[in-house]
Motif scaffolding. Structure first.
Motif, PDB file in Angstrom:
ATOM      1  N   TYR A  98       1.063  -1.356  -0.003  1.00 31.37           N
ATOM      2  CA  TYR A  98      -0.057   0.069  -0.126  1.00 31.37           C
ATOM      3  C   TYR A  98       0.844   1.303  -0.006  1.00 31.37           C
ATOM      4  O   TYR A  98       1.762   1.282   0.471  1.00 31.37           O
ATOM      5  CB  TYR A  98      -0.955  -0.073   1.299  1.00 31.37           C
ATOM      6  CG  TYR A  98      -1.850  -1.130   1.127  1.00 31.37           C
ATOM      7  CD1 TYR A  98      -3.311  -0.537   0.812  1.00 31.37           C
ATOM      8  CD2 TYR A  98      -1.800  -2.290   1.774  1.00 31.37           C
ATOM      9  CE1 TYR A  98      -4.390  -1.612   0.581  1.00 31.37           C
ATOM     10  CE2 TYR A  98      -2.981  -3.081   1.487  1.00 31.37           C
ATOM     11  CZ  TYR A  98      -4.264  -2.880   1.102  1.00 31.37           C
ATOM     12  OH  TYR A  98      -5.053  -3.719   1.047  1.00 31.37           O
ATOM     13  N   ASP A  99       0.273   2.378  -0.585  1.00 30.22           N
ATOM     14  CA  ASP A  99       0.847   3.667  -0.328  1.00 30.22           C
ATOM     15  C   ASP A  99       0.469   3.973   1.205  1.00 30.22           C
ATOM     16  O   ASP A  99      -0.477   3.932   1.568  1.00 30.22           O
ATOM     17  CB  ASP A  99      -0.097   4.603  -1.355  1.00 30.22           C
ATOM     18  CG  ASP A  99       0.392   6.068  -1.014  1.00 30.22           C
ATOM     19  OD1 ASP A  99       1.242   6.306   0.099  1.00 30.22           O
ATOM     20  OD2 ASP A  99       0.114   7.001  -1.775  1.00 30.22           O
ATOM     21  N   ALA A 100       1.631   3.978   2.109  1.00 24.75           N
ATOM     22  CA  ALA A 100       1.402   3.965   3.302  1.00 24.75           C
ATOM     23  C   ALA A 100       0.752   5.206   3.938  1.00 24.75           C
ATOM     24  O   ALA A 100       0.120   5.200   4.780  1.00 24.75           O
ATOM     25  CB  ALA A 100       2.720   3.945   3.857  1.00 24.75           C
ATOM     26  N   CYS A 101       0.658   6.293   3.208  1.00 29.90           N
ATOM     27  CA  CYS A 101       0.028   7.312   3.660  1.00 29.90           C
ATOM     28  C   CYS A 101      -1.511   7.185   4.036  1.00 29.90           C
ATOM     29  O   CYS A 101      -2.338   7.940   4.833  1.00 29.90           O
ATOM     30  CB  CYS A 101      -0.007   8.690   2.740  1.00 29.90           C
ATOM     31  SG  CYS A 101       1.659   9.267   2.536  1.00 29.90           S
ATOM     32  N   SER A 102      -2.117   6.107   3.468  1.00 29.75           N
ATOM     33  CA  SER A 102      -3.426   5.666   3.695  1.00 29.75           C
ATOM     34  C   SER A 102      -3.502   4.728   4.995  1.00 29.75           C
ATOM     35  O   SER A 102      -4.479   4.276   5.448  1.00 29.75           O
ATOM     36  CB  SER A 102      -4.120   4.899   2.588  1.00 29.75           C
ATOM     37  OG  SER A 102      -3.540   3.762   2.447  1.00 29.75           O
TER      38      SER A 102
END
Length: 208
Positions: A98-102
């Motif tokens: 995942y895009d870690a910002c989420s």
């Protein structure tokens, strides 16, 4: 402590990044058609379930990009829009990247590191023969023992060069296109890596 396995990945991390990064709107006019890894740092998931790793990449013209990822053993509910793809890990099996910002685990670890004056997680190698020198270091601007506010559900918005994460009382601005001359504010994460001896701003944070 981040446990590192001796494993084969399909696709490899750099293959995944080279496919995904050039499509991202936060690049603005930055040319990401060619990317080379220059460093990475990890945070700990206290529960030991989620891998948290941030990659630093260099473009052909020398621009530095920051890409935080999380690796999970099962899908993160409600985060389909932020799934980059799955990869096969020869030890852990299928991993959802995942895009870690989420990812709330990343957001909590990032905010805690900044507020408490923490740093990257030490690396522990499952095979000691694979041990390598850590060359990327990050530094939270806070102080040990500081109280971390409640971290709410994370919502992300994209601006040119950054991703803004709103999570309860905390707002984090993750710098995607790194300005190597920019230094920190009151609450921030800065970092050094090979070729970058002066700490550069990687994340700024506002509490309010």
């Amino acid at each position: 402590m981040a446990l590192i396995y001796s494993a084969q990945l399909n696709p490899s991390k750099i293959e995944l990044l080279r496919a995904w990064v050039p499509e991202q709107s936060w690049l603005g006019s930055t040319d990401a058609s060619s990317l080379e890894p220059i460093g990475a740092y990890r945070f700990d998931d206290p529960a030991g379930e989620v891998g948290i790793e941030t990659h630093l990449l260099r473009t052909t013209d020398g621009t530095v990009l920051q890409v935080p990822l999380t690796y999970r053993g099962a899908p993160l509910v409600g985060a389909d829009a932020f799934l980059i793809r799955t990869m096969e890990h020869s030890v852990l099996g299928e991993r959802w990247v995942y895009d870690a910002c989420s990812d709330p685990v990343y957001v909590r670890a990032l905010a805690t590191t900044i507020i408490s004056g923490g740093s990257e997680a030490p690396l522990e190698f499952a095979n000691p023969d694979d041990a390598r020198e850590v060359t990327t270091h990050v530094f939270g601007s806070g102080a040990a023992g500081s109280v971390v506010p409640e971290i709410g559900v994370a919502t992300c918005s994209t601006v040119v060069g950054a991703t803004v994460i709103a999570a309860g009382a905390v707002e984090l601005t993750v710098v995607r296109v790194v300005d190597l001359t920019r230094t920190s504010g009151d609450f921030a994460l800065t970092g050094t890596w090979p070729g970058q001896a002066d700490p550069a701003l990687l994340v700024s944070m506002r509490i309010g």
